[in-house]
Scaffold this active site. Structure first.
Site, PDB file in Angstrom:
ATOM      1  CB  CYS A 123      -0.943  -0.058   1.209  1.00 15.00           C
ATOM      2  SG  CYS A 123      -2.105   1.292   1.361  1.00 15.00           S
ATOM      3  CG  ASP A 171      -6.792  -0.516  -5.846  1.00 12.65           C
ATOM      4  OD1 ASP A 171      -7.223   0.534  -5.325  1.00 12.65           O
ATOM      5  OD2 ASP A 171      -5.696  -1.031  -5.549  1.00 12.65           O
ATOM      6  CG  HIS A 202      -5.742  -0.176  -2.068  1.00 12.80           C
ATOM      7  ND1 HIS A 202      -4.865   0.050  -3.099  1.00 12.80           N
ATOM      8  CD2 HIS A 202      -5.145   0.320  -0.950  1.00 12.80           C
ATOM      9  CE1 HIS A 202      -3.791   0.662  -2.640  1.00 12.80           C
ATOM     10  NE2 HIS A 202      -3.930   0.833  -1.334  1.00 12.80           N
TER      11      HIS A 202
END
Length: 235
Positions: A123, A171, A202
């Site tokens: 991330c 995502d 995500h």
């Protein structure tokens, strides 16, 4: 369970706290793990232990150390109410250039304590690892849904290490057009691999976050271990 020990990574502004997992005798490659936006949480520690179980030494820098007067880096439990908003507030306070320099220092520290160095970022850490790789020339890079990558594409020609990039096709933060731009930029390096995970959002690898996708997480982790074993054999 593999225990961690606290170590300090020298930087021009003082020691950065970090956690070390696995062998300390310098006989194996070291993986520098770049945290999610929530900090070095228990999930990140679990992934560090997974890498140590695979035969690597692992260094997890506390990149938020500069945000605390005492140098004790904050972390946020992903299950807390408003966790994402709190984490984004921390990330917005962070000097990204300074964090990148801290990552370069972490790679240098890892080189002194292992046979080779890889970067694995998740991330926020996926983008940070990419920026570090542009300066530190690691031996391998794995980026999970690097949230900063769309704004870092000018660095792509400088990231020459073999790399693996994971993204989910659902995502919520990096849409298909942005992913296409990132894919085109990073795969200009012929040693870059790109894996799209169907149905994954995500942060799909985080097993305590609401976006966790068990199947994508398992597939991505096996691909990550294969990629690292090919380029940084630990045994």
């Amino acid at each position: 369970m593999i225990d961690s020990e606290r170590v300090e990574v020298p930087t021009p502004d003082g020691p950065m706290p970090a956690e070390w997992f696995g062998p300390t005798d310098g006989s194996v490659p070291v993986i520098v793990v770049c945290q999610e936006i929530f900090g070095v949480t228990d999930y990140i520690r679990r992934r560090c232990r997974d890498l140590a179980d695979a035969g690597y030494a692992v260094l997890a820098p506390h990149f938020y150390w500069r945000l605390s007067p005492t140098g004790d880096a904050p972390e946020i439990a992903e299950t807390d109410e408003n966790a994402l908003q709190q984490a984004m507030g921390l990330a917005q306070q962070l000097d990204f250039a300074a964090a990148t320099a801290d990552g370069v220092a972490a790679v240098a520290y890892a080189r002194e304590h292992g046979t080779a160095v890889g970067l694995v970022g998740f991330c926020f850490g996926g983008g940070l690892a990419f920026a570090i790789a542009a300066q530190a020339e690691p031996d391998a890079l794995v980026s999970y849904y690097g949230s900063g990558l769309p704004g870092l594409l000018e660095l792509a020609p400088r990231v020459t290490a073999p790399s693996l990039h994971h993204f989910g096709d659902a995502d919520s933060f990096i849409d298909a057009d942005a992913q296409a731009r990132v894919r085109d930029a990073v795969t200009a390096n012929t040693e870059a691999e790109w894996i799209t995970h169907p149905g994954a959002d995500h942060a799909f690898d985080n097993d305590v976050a609401p976006w966790h996708h068990p199947e994508a997480s398992a597939r991505a982790w096996q691909a990550t271990l294969r990629f690292l074993a090919d380029r940084l054999p630990a045994r």
